[in-house]
Design a protein around this motif. Structure first.
Motif, PDB file in Angstrom:
ATOM      1  N   LYS A  72      38.299  23.132  24.096  1.00  0.00           N
ATOM      2  CA  LYS A  72      37.643  22.800  22.645  1.00  0.00           C
ATOM      3  C   LYS A  72      37.048  21.243  23.057  1.00  0.00           C
ATOM      4  CE  LYS A  72      40.706  24.979  19.347  1.00  0.00           C
ATOM      5  NZ  LYS A  72      41.652  24.697  18.323  1.00  0.00           N
ATOM      6  N   ALA A  82      32.823  20.484  23.009  1.00  0.00           N
ATOM      7  CA  ALA A  82      32.488  18.974  22.448  1.00  0.00           C
ATOM      8  C   ALA A  82      31.821  17.868  23.207  1.00  0.00           C
ATOM      9  CB  ALA A  82      33.769  18.319  21.622  1.00  0.00           C
ATOM     10  N   ASP A  83      32.363  17.825  24.335  1.00  0.00           N
ATOM     11  CA  ASP A  83      31.864  16.753  25.218  1.00  0.00           C
ATOM     12  C   ASP A  83      30.499  17.347  25.729  1.00  0.00           C
ATOM     13  OD1 ASP A  83      33.836  15.183  25.234  1.00  0.00           O
ATOM     14  OD2 ASP A  83      34.918  15.688  27.047  1.00  0.00           O
TER      15      ASP A  83
END
Length: 200
Positions: free
Chosen positions: A83, A87-88
């Protein structure tokens, strides 16, 4: 052993006597575990004075437990790493689109109207990709428990429409091209010009 369906990670001692422990993915609490029935269900909460050394690749990667102590570095489950990496990757490439947008794009192409209804069988059509002929480009790196991973932009062609897009995935570094990888469910593509011969 990660058991995402049961929201826990199960650990086994590296030296005898063999004992099992669970770490809750919800709040990080450690429990003793019973291997009876191969379910490794939670027994009791582990005492706060016990420190766990999480070992991977023969090295201690994390120090964790139910108490607070100097040098504590909580274990990150693989699903949380996945996750965070998604996101990164989205932060590094803010134009990326999610799976829903990708599916809607394919269904909007000529021929997609047949599969756009809620009761239609669309999976075979949506996933008719040029598997085995895709190309990939490394666009980032990440590390989990001392293991290095590459973030990949894999270019696929949708066979029924000829539409080309990139699917962002990640794979353990050193693995061969086109071998199994994890899907970040992020995509991008180049929008076609609305009209050919558009004024420049």
């Amino acid at each position: 052993m990660e058991e995402s369906g049961l929201c826990r990670d199960t650990f086994c001692t590296t030296e005898g006597p063999e004992r099992y422990f669970n770490r809750s993915m919800a709040d990080g609490t450690w429990y003793t575990a019973s291997p009876a029935g191969n379910c490794c269900e939670n027994d009791c909460t582990v005492r706060a004075d016990i420190i766990f050394e999480v070992i991977a690749g023969g090295e201690v990667r994390c120090l964790d437990g139910n108490g607070d102590f100097p040098g504590k570095s909580p274990f990150m489950p693989f699903c949380e790493f996945e996750k965070a990496l998604a996101a990164d990757t989205l932060a590094a490439h803010p134009g990326l689109k999610d799976y829903h947008a990708m599916k809607e794009k394919l269904l909007s192409l000529p021929g997609g109207e047949t599969y756009a209804g809620p009761h239609s069988t669309r999976d075979n059509w949506l996933y008719a990709l040029n598997f085995g002929e895709e190309t990939e480009e490394a666009v980032g790196k990440a590390s989990w428990l001392g293991m290095e991973y590459q973030v990949l932009a894999v270019r696929y062609t949708h066979k029924p429409t000829g539409f080309t897009f990139r699917n962002y995935r990640f794979r353990r570094s050193g693995k061969a091209v086109r071998t199994s990888s994890y899907d970040l469910l992020l995509y991008d593509w180049e929008e076609e010009r609305a009209q050919k011969g558009e004024d420049r």
